[in-house]
Design an enzyme around this catalytic site. Structure first.
Site, mmCIF file in Angstrom:
data_model
loop_
_atom_site.group_PDB
_atom_site.id
_atom_site.type_symbol
_atom_site.label_atom_id
_atom_site.label_comp_id
_atom_site.label_asym_id
_atom_site.label_seq_id
_atom_site.Cartn_x
_atom_site.Cartn_y
_atom_site.Cartn_z
ATOM 1 N N HIS A 185 -7.793 -1.819 -1.255
ATOM 2 C CA HIS A 185 -8.166 -0.715 -2.161
ATOM 3 C C HIS A 185 -9.240 0.187 -1.557
ATOM 4 C CE1 HIS A 185 -8.600 0.829 -6.409
ATOM 5 N NE2 HIS A 185 -7.342 0.493 -6.402
ATOM 6 N N HIS A 285 4.081 4.299 -3.628
ATOM 7 C CA HIS A 285 2.982 3.932 -4.520
ATOM 8 C C HIS A 285 3.304 4.505 -5.895
ATOM 9 C CE1 HIS A 285 -1.051 5.156 -6.222
ATOM 10 N NE2 HIS A 285 -1.325 3.925 -5.887
HETATM 11 O O1 LIG Z 1 -2.018 0.277 -5.237
HETATM 12 C C1 LIG Z 1 -2.304 0.854 -6.286
HETATM 13 O O2 LIG Z 1 -1.615 0.834 -7.329
HETATM 14 C C2 LIG Z 1 -3.493 1.717 -6.255
HETATM 15 O O3 LIG Z 1 -4.428 1.322 -5.286
HETATM 16 C C3 LIG Z 1 -4.150 1.931 -7.593
HETATM 17 O O4 LIG Z 1 -4.925 0.840 -7.925
HETATM 18 C C4 LIG Z 1 -4.978 3.167 -7.509
HETATM 19 O O5 LIG Z 1 -4.187 4.195 -6.957
HETATM 20 C C5 LIG Z 1 -5.416 3.624 -8.856
HETATM 21 O O6 LIG Z 1 -4.270 4.070 -9.590
HETATM 22 C C6 LIG Z 1 -6.395 4.746 -8.701
HETATM 23 O O7 LIG Z 1 -6.822 5.165 -9.962
HETATM 24 MG MG LIG Z 2 -3.377 0.634 -3.601
#
Ligand SMILES: O=C(O)[C@H](O)[C@@H](O)[C@@H](O)[C@H](O)CO
Ligand SMILES: [Mg+2]
Length: 382
Positions: A185, A285
């Site tokens: 992260h 993502h």
């Molecule tokens: O892998 C994932 O889903 C992401 O790291 C997620 O945790 C972030 O993008 C979060 O949405 C940012 O507000």
């Molecule tokens: Mg992520």
């Protein structure tokens, strides 16, 4: 056909939906949003509106180029998320006009179903074992979790042991019956990334995501040299022009473009094709809503190198609304045995419940990610 109106709806939990109307009655939906900056992206969408009104929605490529190159200053999270949502809606309109799903406009399906994964644990990884057990009961066998809590630039063996201990417990409990990615992260700085990766090696995670912050991308090849764990990143890169650099330098085994951040379907299909040329996988993502997920799925079903799809069902961010709450055709999002089926209706294949969206937009929260601090009071990466 001409575009006649754009309407944005910020809705719980932290999403924004965009409706594009045309003079022939066909409506397209998109999901332009950056988590935590919904109002800023909304402003960017509305800044593009005067240009879009009166345009032919079918000329997706030209509108994309004009929105991107028409601004002297371009790229970045906000503008590319605005373009992304508009692009999604344009593909939705074109598919509805021609009566085919978007993947058929892109040459048809390369697979029958798409492997997906679910989040377990929250902002700080907790109750991961229980979370996995619950989801395994419904056939999910691939998971993702945060790898650490706050991690100092130079942290202790104890902090490393805590992070690795959680992963050891997972392998202890489930052996190789399940797979899991670990999301650093961006919390782990370069000095600690190699330490953590090496300590995690014995537990063979499927991938480690954002091993360092996107702005430290030059570390990807160096970290890749130090570990056999596949490295993944991409949610904080916003165009082909960013992704080309990480493909050129190497180090990433998996790209994770976000279809609502990296310019939409038009741009991300090109990113996926670039990745395939380097034998790099894509795993879009998507911690967001149903329109974003639908856009991802259309990319997944036309991309040979698409390997995994994130979806937000049950994710810790979905407070106040769940993935399919604003969708009429919930049954079309068929998740079974750890796979998700293609959406076969024309366009993106999402029937948005606009009444529900309008109602929910009346009290949309201004979601912000938390500001974390280390024990010494300095800012910690969230
Ligand atoms: O892998 C994932 O889903 C992401 O790291 C997620 O945790 C972030 O993008 C979060 O949405 C940012 O507000
Ligand atoms: Mg992520």
């Amino acid at each position: 056909m001409k575009i006649i109106k754009l309407t944005t709806y910020r809705v719980p939990p932290r999403w924004m939906l965009l409706k594009i109307e045309t003079d022939e009655g066909i409506v397209g939906w998109g999901e332009p949003v950056i988590e935590g900056r919904a109002r800023t992206v909304e402003a960017a969408v509305h800044e593009m509106t005067p240009f879009l009104i009166g345009q032919d929605p079918g000329r997706i490529n030209d509108l994309w180029q004009a929105m991107y190159r028409g601004g002297f200053y371009r790229g970045g999270a906000i503008l590319m998320s605005a373009i992304a949502g508009i692009d999604q809606a344009l593909w939705d309109i074109k598919g509805k006009l021609l009566g085919v799903p978007v993947y058929d406009l892109l040459g048809g399906r390369v697979r029958d179903k798409m492997k997906m994964y679910s989040w377990v644990g929250g902002d700080r990884p907790s109750d991961v074992i229980a979370g996995i057990r619950k989801l395994r009961a419904v056939g999910i066998d691939t998971f993702k979790m945060n790898g650490t809590e706050e991690m100092r630039m130079l942290d202790s063996a104890r902090a490393v042991d805590q992070a690795v201990g959680r992963i050891a417990e997972i392998r202890e409990a489930f052996g190789n019956e399940i797979e899991f990615g670990i999301d650093f992260h961006g919390r782990v700085a370069a000095p600690m990334a190699k330490v953590l990766l090496r300590a995690l090696e014995p537990y063979r995670p499927l991938f480690v995501e954002e091993p360092v912050l996107a702005e430290q991308a030059e570390y990807y090849p160096r970290l890749a040299e130090s570990t056999s764990i596949p490295l993944a990143a991409g949610e904080r890169m916003y165009s082909r022009f960013e992704f080309k650099r990480v493909l050129e330098q190497g180090g990433l085994a998996i790209l994770q473009p976000d279809l609502s951040h990296a310019g939409g379907i038009t741009e991300c299909v090109k990113i996926a094709a670039m990745a395939e040329a380097y034998d790099v996988a894509v795993a879009p993502h998507c911690p967001l809503g149903p329109v974003a997920l639908a856009a991802c799925l259309h990319l997944d079903f036309v991309s040979h190198n698409a390997v995994l799809q994130e979806q937000s069902m049950g994710i810790h961010y979905n407070q106040g609304a769940e993935l399919l709450d604003y969708v009429k055709n919930k049954d079309d999002f068929r998740m079974e045995g750890g796979y998700i089926a293609a959406l076969t209706k024309p366009g993106l294949g999402v029937e948005v419940d606009e009444e529900r969206v309008i109602e929910a937009s009346k009290n949309a929260p201004d979601w912000r990610n938390p500001l974390w601090r280390h024990e010494d009071g300095s800012v910690a990466e969230w």
